[in-house]
Design an enzyme around this catalytic site. Structure first.
Site, PDB file in Angstrom:
ATOM      1  N   ARG A   1       0.867  -1.184   0.000  1.00 22.38           N
ATOM      2  CA  ARG A   1       0.000   0.000   0.000  1.00 22.38           C
ATOM      3  C   ARG A   1       0.897   1.224   0.000  1.00 22.38           C
ATOM      4  O   ARG A   1       1.789   1.342   0.846  1.00 22.38           O
ATOM      5  CB  ARG A   1      -0.907   0.042   1.229  1.00 22.38           C
TER       6      ARG A   1
ATOM      7  N   HIS B   1      -7.471   0.750  -6.278  1.00 25.17           N
ATOM      8  CA  HIS B   1      -7.692   0.031  -5.014  1.00 25.17           C
ATOM      9  C   HIS B   1      -8.413  -1.288  -5.346  1.00 25.17           C
ATOM     10  O   HIS B   1      -9.588  -1.470  -5.010  1.00 25.17           O
ATOM     11  CB  HIS B   1      -8.522   0.907  -4.066  1.00 25.17           C
TER      12      HIS B   1
ATOM     13  N   GLN C   1     -10.358  -3.568  -2.758  1.00 21.56           N
ATOM     14  CA  GLN C   1     -11.615  -2.942  -2.339  1.00 21.56           C
ATOM     15  C   GLN C   1     -12.732  -3.281  -3.333  1.00 21.56           C
ATOM     16  O   GLN C   1     -13.888  -3.500  -2.958  1.00 21.56           O
ATOM     17  CB  GLN C   1     -11.428  -1.423  -2.245  1.00 21.56           C
TER      18      GLN C   1
ATOM     19  N   ASP D   1     -16.664   8.455  -1.268  1.00 18.85           N
ATOM     20  CA  ASP D   1     -15.366   8.255  -0.610  1.00 18.85           C
ATOM     21  C   ASP D   1     -14.971   9.602   0.001  1.00 18.85           C
ATOM     22  O   ASP D   1     -15.592  10.636  -0.306  1.00 18.85           O
ATOM     23  CB  ASP D   1     -14.344   7.825  -1.681  1.00 18.85           C
TER      24      ASP D   1
ATOM     25  N   CYS E   1     -16.097   3.017   0.939  1.00 18.21           N
ATOM     26  CA  CYS E   1     -14.957   2.146   1.248  1.00 18.21           C
ATOM     27  C   CYS E   1     -14.498   2.307   2.689  1.00 18.21           C
ATOM     28  O   CYS E   1     -13.876   1.402   3.246  1.00 18.21           O
ATOM     29  CB  CYS E   1     -13.818   2.420   0.279  1.00 18.21           C
TER      30      CYS E   1
ATOM     31  N   ARG F   1     -14.072  -7.206   2.925  1.00 22.24           N
ATOM     32  CA  ARG F   1     -12.662  -6.989   2.584  1.00 22.24           C
ATOM     33  C   ARG F   1     -11.849  -8.236   2.941  1.00 22.24           C
ATOM     34  O   ARG F   1     -10.982  -8.669   2.189  1.00 22.24           O
ATOM     35  CB  ARG F   1     -12.077  -5.782   3.350  1.00 22.24           C
TER      36      ARG F   1
HETATM   37  N1  NVA Z   1      -9.413   7.590  -1.611  1.00 25.58           N
HETATM   38  C1  NVA Z   1      -9.090   7.122  -0.286  1.00 25.58           C
HETATM   39  C2  NVA Z   1      -9.441   5.672  -0.130  1.00 25.58           C
HETATM   40  C3  NVA Z   1      -9.237   5.125   1.251  1.00 25.58           C
HETATM   41  C4  NVA Z   1      -9.576   3.686   1.361  1.00 25.58           C
HETATM   42  C5  NVA Z   1      -7.602   7.358  -0.028  1.00 25.58           C
HETATM   43  O1  NVA Z   1      -6.801   7.077  -0.923  1.00 25.58           O
HETATM   44  O2  NVA Z   1      -7.265   7.831   1.048  1.00 25.58           O
HETATM   45  N1   CP Z   2     -11.140   0.884   2.703  1.00 26.92           N
HETATM   46  C1   CP Z   2      -9.860   0.831   3.131  1.00 26.92           C
HETATM   47  O1   CP Z   2      -8.929   0.575   2.361  1.00 26.92           O
HETATM   48  O2   CP Z   2      -9.693   1.043   4.467  1.00 26.92           O
HETATM   49  P1   CP Z   2      -8.305   1.214   5.233  1.00 26.92           P
HETATM   50  O3   CP Z   2      -7.681   2.488   4.759  1.00 26.92           O
HETATM   51  O4   CP Z   2      -8.679   1.226   6.679  1.00 26.92           O
HETATM   52  O5   CP Z   2      -7.432   0.030   4.887  1.00 26.92           O
END
Ligand code: NVA
Ligand code: CP
Length: 328
Positions: A106, A133, A136, A229, A270, A315
């Site tokens: 990540r 993602h 997800q 989101d 998400c 998830r």
């Molecule tokens: N768009 C958000 C998704 C989090 C799961 C981010 O990248 O922070």
């Molecule tokens: N939806 C998601 O990716 O959550 P986290 O950022 O908690 O992993």
């Protein structure tokens, strides 16, 4: 269906049949988990979880899924490894690839996870980049399929910042699976032209479609799923909040917006979500801009059409399917 040894970097690399296979496998794992049937057939193997950004769901899902599968895990947090600072991605990939049977990443640019995959001789799984993602997506598709019994022909309306990981990925997932994707956002937040053109090709094959509109009511009209989101994603500058609130407030998911969707529509997110003032940022933005909620109102978030916690649970089951299907 043999996905052994495959990376999982974006759903662009997976056919609708392969995605369906992963959803079926996840459903099977979910059933077994509920029945208490052990699936620890990967004992003796190990995976590493690299997190250059923070996480609750993705990290927990990888750790629980791996544990259930009998795998050992190592968590590398955003600060304490050498990655990127003292050691290149290519070197990291070769080191970790020699010790672990799989690598989760990540972080920031998609090119980083692609570089990891290029140099590691084991499967690499994208746990979120700026652009995509994909794990997800499997949870979202499974949640939608569980609720409606099908994916084909359903309309998903995504409200807000549609040019980042969630908007991009949902457009790919929907058009691959024969769904109708709509984004409600100012033009500058639309997914880029290249990705949109590619997804239009997917939609032509699958029977899906794409609608990008600045009109929130048009995007939400007759939708089966309303999705949103956060307005500012991890890694984006803090200063951008003011502009985002101004730009995206008309796309807030509230009861009036839900009213444009079908009566049977569900709400997905998400997570994490700013639906009240019980978080540091939520409180701060609330005070600065006299708001009590941001991308989704508390009423919708807590309402009976909201399936966000079923989605979050999925998830884990879907990540378990990805790991099990791709490990050698
Ligand atoms: N768009 C958000 C998704 C989090 C799961 C981010 O990248 O922070
Ligand atoms: N939806 C998601 O990716 O959550 P986290 O950022 O908690 O992993």
């Amino acid at each position: 269906m043999d996905l052994k040894g495959r990376d999982f970097l974006t759903l662009k690399d997976y056919s609708p049949e392969e995605i369906t296979y992963l959803l079926d496998l996840a459903a099977e794992y979910k059933k077994k988990k509920k029945e208490g049937i052990l699936v620890d057939h990967f004992r003796g193997k190990n995976i590493v979880l690299i997190f250059e950004k923070t996480s609750t769901r993705t990290r927990s899902s990888f750790e629980v899924a791996a544990h259930d599968l009998g795998l050992g895990t190592t968590y590398l947090d955003p600060k304490s490894s050498q990655i990127g600072k003292k050691e290149s991605i290519a070197d990291t990939a070769r080191v970790l690839g020699s010790m672990y049977e799989g690598i989760e990443y990540r972080g920031f640019g998609q090119e980083i996870v692609e570089e990891l995959a290029k140099y590691a001789k084991v499967p690499v799984w994208n746990g979120l980049t700026n652009e995509y993602h994909p794990t997800q997506m499997l949870a979202d598709l499974l949640t939608i399929r569980e609720h409606f019994g099908t994916l084909k022909g359903l309309k998903l309306a995504y409200m807000g910042d549609a040019r980042y990981n969630m908007g991009n990925s949902l457009m790919i997932a929907c058009t691959k699976m024969g769904m109708h994707f709509a984004a409600g956002a100012p033009t500058k937040y639309f997914p880029n032209d290249e990705l949109t053109a590619l997804c239009r090709e997917y939609a032509e094959v699958s029977g899906g479609s794409i609608l990008l509109t600045e009109d929130p009511a048009e995007a939400a009209k007759d939708a089966d799923i309303i999705y949103t989101d956060v307005w500012v994603s991890m890694g984006e500058p803090y200063e951008i909040w003011e502009e985002r609130i101004r730009d995206l407030m008309p796309y807030q998911v509230n009861t009036a917006l839900m009213g444009h969707a079908k009566k049977t529509a569900i709400f997905l997110h998400c997570l994490p979500a700013f639906h009240d003032l019980k978080t540091e940022i939520g409180r701060e933005m609330g005070e600065r801009f006299q708001l009590t909620e941001l991308e989704v109102t508390d009423e919708v978030f807590e309402g009976n059409r909201s399936k966000v916690f079923e989605e979050a649970e999925n998830r884990m089951h879907t990540i378990k399917a990805v790991i099990a299907a791709t490990l050698l």
